[in-house]
Design a protein around this motif. Sequence first.
Motif, PDB file in Angstrom:
ATOM      1  N   GLY A 253       0.981  -1.350   0.057  1.00  0.00           N
ATOM      2  CA  GLY A 253      -0.060  -0.148  -0.017  1.00  0.00           C
ATOM      3  C   GLY A 253       0.769   1.128   0.106  1.00  0.00           C
ATOM      4  N   ILE A 254       0.108   2.362  -0.375  1.00  0.00           N
ATOM      5  CA  ILE A 254       0.711   3.679  -0.233  1.00  0.00           C
ATOM      6  C   ILE A 254       0.321   4.671   1.260  1.00  0.00           C
ATOM      7  CG2 ILE A 254       1.306   5.888  -1.198  1.00  0.00           C
ATOM      8  CD1 ILE A 254       2.691   3.393  -2.832  1.00  0.00           C
ATOM      9  N   VAL A 255       1.112   5.133   1.737  1.00  0.00           N
ATOM     10  CA  VAL A 255       0.606   6.161   2.842  1.00  0.00           C
ATOM     11  C   VAL A 255       0.933   7.405   2.456  1.00  0.00           C
ATOM     12  CG1 VAL A 255       1.250   7.033   5.042  1.00  0.00           C
ATOM     13  CG2 VAL A 255       0.673   4.685   4.677  1.00  0.00           C
ATOM     14  N   THR A 256      -0.011   8.314   2.438  1.00  0.00           N
ATOM     15  CA  THR A 256       0.351   9.969   1.831  1.00  0.00           C
ATOM     16  C   THR A 256       0.190  10.465   3.078  1.00  0.00           C
ATOM     17  OG1 THR A 256      -0.783   9.289  -0.048  1.00  0.00           O
ATOM     18  CG2 THR A 256      -0.322  11.596   0.478  1.00  0.00           C
ATOM     19  N   SER A 257       1.243  11.494   3.628  1.00  0.00           N
ATOM     20  CA  SER A 257       1.072  12.252   4.637  1.00  0.00           C
ATOM     21  C   SER A 257       0.360  13.468   4.519  1.00  0.00           C
ATOM     22  CB  SER A 257       2.505  12.295   5.216  1.00  0.00           C
ATOM     23  OG  SER A 257       3.034  11.129   5.558  1.00  0.00           O
ATOM     24  N   PRO A 258      -0.171  14.125   5.650  1.00  0.00           N
ATOM     25  CA  PRO A 258      -0.850  15.233   5.624  1.00  0.00           C
ATOM     26  C   PRO A 258       0.201  16.366   5.151  1.00  0.00           C
ATOM     27  CG  PRO A 258      -1.248  14.284   7.702  1.00  0.00           C
ATOM     28  CD  PRO A 258      -0.007  13.634   6.898  1.00  0.00           C
ATOM     29  N   THR A 259      -0.295  17.275   3.910  1.00  0.00           N
ATOM     30  CA  THR A 259       0.502  18.226   3.649  1.00  0.00           C
ATOM     31  C   THR A 259      -0.040  19.701   4.282  1.00  0.00           C
ATOM     32  OG1 THR A 259      -0.919  18.710   1.765  1.00  0.00           O
ATOM     33  CG2 THR A 259       1.153  17.261   1.455  1.00  0.00           C
ATOM     34  N   ALA A 260      -0.970  19.786   5.173  1.00  0.00           N
ATOM     35  CA  ALA A 260      -1.434  20.894   5.903  1.00  0.00           C
ATOM     36  C   ALA A 260      -1.688  20.292   7.399  1.00  0.00           C
ATOM     37  CB  ALA A 260      -2.618  21.253   5.030  1.00  0.00           C
ATOM     38  N   THR A 261      -2.167  21.314   8.096  1.00  0.00           N
ATOM     39  CA  THR A 261      -2.646  21.015   9.397  1.00  0.00           C
ATOM     40  C   THR A 261      -4.146  20.557   9.199  1.00  0.00           C
ATOM     41  OG1 THR A 261      -3.297  23.122   9.705  1.00  0.00           O
ATOM     42  CG2 THR A 261      -1.008  22.656  10.696  1.00  0.00           C
ATOM     43  N   GLY A 262      -4.566  19.419  10.035  1.00  0.00           N
ATOM     44  CA  GLY A 262      -6.016  18.970  10.017  1.00  0.00           C
ATOM     45  C   GLY A 262      -6.348  18.348  11.200  1.00  0.00           C
ATOM     46  N   PRO A 263      -7.508  17.658  11.294  1.00  0.00           N
ATOM     47  CA  PRO A 263      -7.936  17.236  12.557  1.00  0.00           C
ATOM     48  C   PRO A 263      -7.067  16.110  13.233  1.00  0.00           C
ATOM     49  CG  PRO A 263      -9.621  17.160  10.652  1.00  0.00           C
ATOM     50  CD  PRO A 263      -8.301  17.530  10.044  1.00  0.00           C
ATOM     51  N   ASP A 264      -6.806  16.201  14.338  1.00  0.00           N
ATOM     52  CA  ASP A 264      -5.804  15.309  15.074  1.00  0.00           C
ATOM     53  C   ASP A 264      -6.006  13.884  14.954  1.00  0.00           C
ATOM     54  OD1 ASP A 264      -3.510  15.057  16.609  1.00  0.00           O
ATOM     55  OD2 ASP A 264      -4.757  14.785  18.583  1.00  0.00           O
TER      56      ASP A 264
ATOM     57  N   ALA B 118      -6.384  10.468  -2.192  1.00  0.00           N
ATOM     58  CA  ALA B 118      -5.406  10.619  -1.322  1.00  0.00           C
ATOM     59  C   ALA B 118      -4.659  11.982  -1.399  1.00  0.00           C
ATOM     60  CB  ALA B 118      -4.417   9.712  -1.542  1.00  0.00           C
ATOM     61  N   ARG B 119      -4.366  12.525  -2.523  1.00  0.00           N
ATOM     62  CA  ARG B 119      -3.321  13.743  -2.450  1.00  0.00           C
ATOM     63  C   ARG B 119      -4.314  14.614  -2.215  1.00  0.00           C
ATOM     64  NH1 ARG B 119       0.472  12.387  -7.650  1.00  0.00           N
ATOM     65  NH2 ARG B 119       1.445  10.648  -6.924  1.00  0.00           N
ATOM     66  N   PHE B 120      -5.663  14.669  -2.475  1.00  0.00           N
ATOM     67  CA  PHE B 120      -6.866  15.796  -2.088  1.00  0.00           C
ATOM     68  C   PHE B 120      -6.681  15.773  -0.748  1.00  0.00           C
ATOM     69  CE2 PHE B 120     -11.125  16.616  -1.049  1.00  0.00           C
ATOM     70  CZ  PHE B 120     -11.302  17.934  -1.567  1.00  0.00           C
ATOM     71  N   ALA B 121      -7.121  14.534  -0.062  1.00  0.00           N
ATOM     72  CA  ALA B 121      -7.197  14.431   1.314  1.00  0.00           C
ATOM     73  C   ALA B 121      -5.995  14.966   2.119  1.00  0.00           C
ATOM     74  CB  ALA B 121      -7.582  13.201   1.854  1.00  0.00           C
ATOM     75  N   ALA B 122      -4.936  14.715   1.723  1.00  0.00           N
ATOM     76  CA  ALA B 122      -3.634  15.030   2.327  1.00  0.00           C
ATOM     77  C   ALA B 122      -3.500  16.711   2.428  1.00  0.00           C
ATOM     78  CB  ALA B 122      -2.432  14.614   1.698  1.00  0.00           C
ATOM     79  N   THR B 123      -4.066  17.507   1.394  1.00  0.00           N
ATOM     80  CA  THR B 123      -4.065  18.983   1.436  1.00  0.00           C
ATOM     81  C   THR B 123      -5.229  19.105   2.694  1.00  0.00           C
ATOM     82  OG1 THR B 123      -5.972  19.097  -0.292  1.00  0.00           O
ATOM     83  CG2 THR B 123      -3.457  18.905  -0.934  1.00  0.00           C
ATOM     84  N   ARG B 124      -6.071  18.594   3.147  1.00  0.00           N
ATOM     85  CA  ARG B 124      -6.977  18.724   3.903  1.00  0.00           C
ATOM     86  C   ARG B 124      -6.744  18.314   5.521  1.00  0.00           C
ATOM     87  NH1 ARG B 124      -7.846  21.266  -0.570  1.00  0.00           N
ATOM     88  NH2 ARG B 124     -10.223  21.867  -0.805  1.00  0.00           N
ATOM     89  N   GLY B 125      -5.320  17.865   5.422  1.00  0.00           N
ATOM     90  CA  GLY B 125      -4.845  17.513   6.615  1.00  0.00           C
ATOM     91  C   GLY B 125      -4.912  16.206   7.250  1.00  0.00           C
ATOM     92  N   LEU B 126      -5.586  15.328   6.300  1.00  0.00           N
ATOM     93  CA  LEU B 126      -5.397  13.685   6.847  1.00  0.00           C
ATOM     94  C   LEU B 126      -4.286  13.163   6.355  1.00  0.00           C
ATOM     95  CD1 LEU B 126      -8.605  15.096   6.744  1.00  0.00           C
ATOM     96  CD2 LEU B 126      -9.245  12.751   5.954  1.00  0.00           C
ATOM     97  N   HIS B 127      -4.202  11.960   7.090  1.00  0.00           N
ATOM     98  CA  HIS B 127      -3.181  10.879   6.512  1.00  0.00           C
ATOM     99  C   HIS B 127      -4.092  10.175   5.569  1.00  0.00           C
ATOM    100  CE1 HIS B 127      -0.094  11.596   9.837  1.00  0.00           C
ATOM    101  NE2 HIS B 127      -1.309  12.023  10.589  1.00  0.00           N
ATOM    102  N   VAL B 128      -3.469   9.363   4.833  1.00  0.00           N
ATOM    103  CA  VAL B 128      -4.259   8.439   3.881  1.00  0.00           C
ATOM    104  C   VAL B 128      -3.400   7.327   3.569  1.00  0.00           C
ATOM    105  CG1 VAL B 128      -5.428   8.338   1.663  1.00  0.00           C
ATOM    106  CG2 VAL B 128      -5.072  10.510   2.684  1.00  0.00           C
ATOM    107  N   PHE B 129      -4.290   5.978   3.419  1.00  0.00           N
ATOM    108  CA  PHE B 129      -3.779   4.789   3.137  1.00  0.00           C
ATOM    109  C   PHE B 129      -4.578   4.302   2.143  1.00  0.00           C
ATOM    110  CE2 PHE B 129      -2.524   0.193   4.672  1.00  0.00           C
ATOM    111  CZ  PHE B 129      -1.386   0.384   4.151  1.00  0.00           C
ATOM    112  N   ARG B 130      -3.882   3.510   1.281  1.00  0.00           N
ATOM    113  CA  ARG B 130      -4.746   2.829   0.193  1.00  0.00           C
ATOM    114  C   ARG B 130      -3.788   1.663  -0.218  1.00  0.00           C
ATOM    115  NH1 ARG B 130      -2.209   4.656  -4.765  1.00  0.00           N
ATOM    116  NH2 ARG B 130      -0.979   6.341  -4.023  1.00  0.00           N
TER     117      ARG B 130
END
Lengths: 322, 282
Positions: free
Chosen positions: A28-39, A64-76
């Motif tokens: 899988g691929i983890v995408t880290s947040p690129t902005a601050t978001g919900p903890d 995934a890249r969209f959610a990262a800009t909203r401060g979320l970690h993403v895994f697919r």
Amino acid sequence: MQTVYGVPALNLAERIVTFESDGVRLPGIVTSPTATGPDKLGLLLLSPGLKHRVGPHRLHLKLARFAATRGLHVFRFDFHGTGDAEGELPGREVPDLHERIQNGFFKGDAVNALRAFKEETGVERVIACGLCGGAITALYLADADSMVDGIIGFQLPVKVLDQESDFADQISEEYSDFILMLYLKKLFNPDAWRNFFTGKSEYGLIRKTITRRLGRLFGAGGREGGERSIPEGINRIFLQAYDNVAGRVKMLWIYSEQERARYDFESEFEKCCLAGSERPYTKRIIEGSNHEMAPDDAQEHLFALIDDWLEHEYGTRPGGAE
Amino acid sequence: MEAFDFIPVEGENLFSIIYRPARRLNGAGVIMIHPVCEEKLWVGRASTNLARALCDAGVPVLRFDLRGYGDSDRAHHDMNLSTAAADIRAAAEHFRTSENLTDLHLFGFRFGGTLALRHAADVAAASVAVINPLASGGAYLKKALRSNLTTQMSIFGEVREDRETLLAKMEDSGLLNIDGYHLSREFYTDCSQIDLSKKPVDWRGPGLVLSLVRSEGAAADGDSRRVFEACLASDPASRLTTLPYSPIWSEQKIFATGCPQLFDPIVDWFTNSAPSPGSEVG
């Protein structure tokens, strides 16, 4: 460099994570947040049907890249027997495999992916998200693990089609009318008449959509009543999972306007199964879209709906929380 | 062993998987180049299983995503034929070094096969094997446009934007939507120029063209024949063969995982027929 839907594409913090699920390795691929978001909030993307973690037209990568800009970690990740994963599926007949998925075949992999996601990123709450088979697996995962706080599902299937029976007998009245309308639109199309007279049309489907429509014109009215009923073909495993999570899990269901699953959801699940009950979820319809949300306007609409819902439910903001 | 990694190229990343055999047959390795748009998705599982079949036969394999595809960097509309060329070169250099290869072979389904032939000389490939390669980029794009029209028919029951309108919109916006993938005007223009039968590649073989056909005894498809004649036929070791098999680069009722019937001709080509150094390594 151009961007689409405000999703930056270059050099994001993405890393490969592999994990074990029932003895096989899944990548899988983890995408880290690129902005601050919900903890400690994450988005777990569940692959549609037999497709891999990238999705049709890279939909999951865009999400995934969209959610990262909203401060979320993403895994697919890839379910076993698909994509780059190890393992084999029990057969190759696509309708049979789809039916298995609708009945929870990939739930175990989803549970193990959730654990890997938590271990890798420290997320404590997760929104499970997917298209079609991915949407129903998201629901089963929410039922199995209380870490799932929200579901975003596209084209959630609520009925399992019987492959041995006639398709026309298993669709809702509303979807039957929709198909009939498509045929009526072709009345003045010479190609359609050519197909009709050369044996290329689906005569059984045409006949049944007409007779069902006429039957209702001269017969019984609508089915919506005050008490719950379960129409034939509704997936009872789905229904049980829905009942278990309704009220606890935030849900966003998105359908394409012409999607058969949408007619099943509205005509049979909402009208019959939820008769007299609350509907503790958000439902949105996208016009001018196909199953995979491929057209430009559909993709744009999809991302706008998700953005609104995330902001409303979790306080996310474009570019990060204030 | 399957090793997942990112390969650096021009400051960006290519997602890659190297399949390392427990015991290598010789010093050769195979790079697999994927097709484009949704065809990449449909052949995905068969590509995984083909890589594993080659690995089981003692051949290391590198699969990777071009920039703009899969898990690699860039949005899709930011990929073009120049980035694809740079990506193939970077993947080849990385694979040669990391696996200590003496010979490098290329493989590709469909447009991946076309790219393999176009860049075989760049990476000094020892041989190429392709399945139903595309001879003409223009013909491929015509079919891709038809897919857009089919999508409109399924959504609206009619075509609202015909071919000319879509191309005019691309001129204006710079983008053309094919099954949700945004092709750039630059990619469209460059791809339209590809015609392997009229403008053959620099590389002359040897190569295997495997044409998947509908039935036993059917002739190879036109693209496969044109590619073979123009690019490979001058090398006596080259071969054009057919195999009755479904076109797994489109949606099928059977999950397209591939099987020995499909893989054996490719494995045989890279282990027995293609030039190799002959000595056992590793």
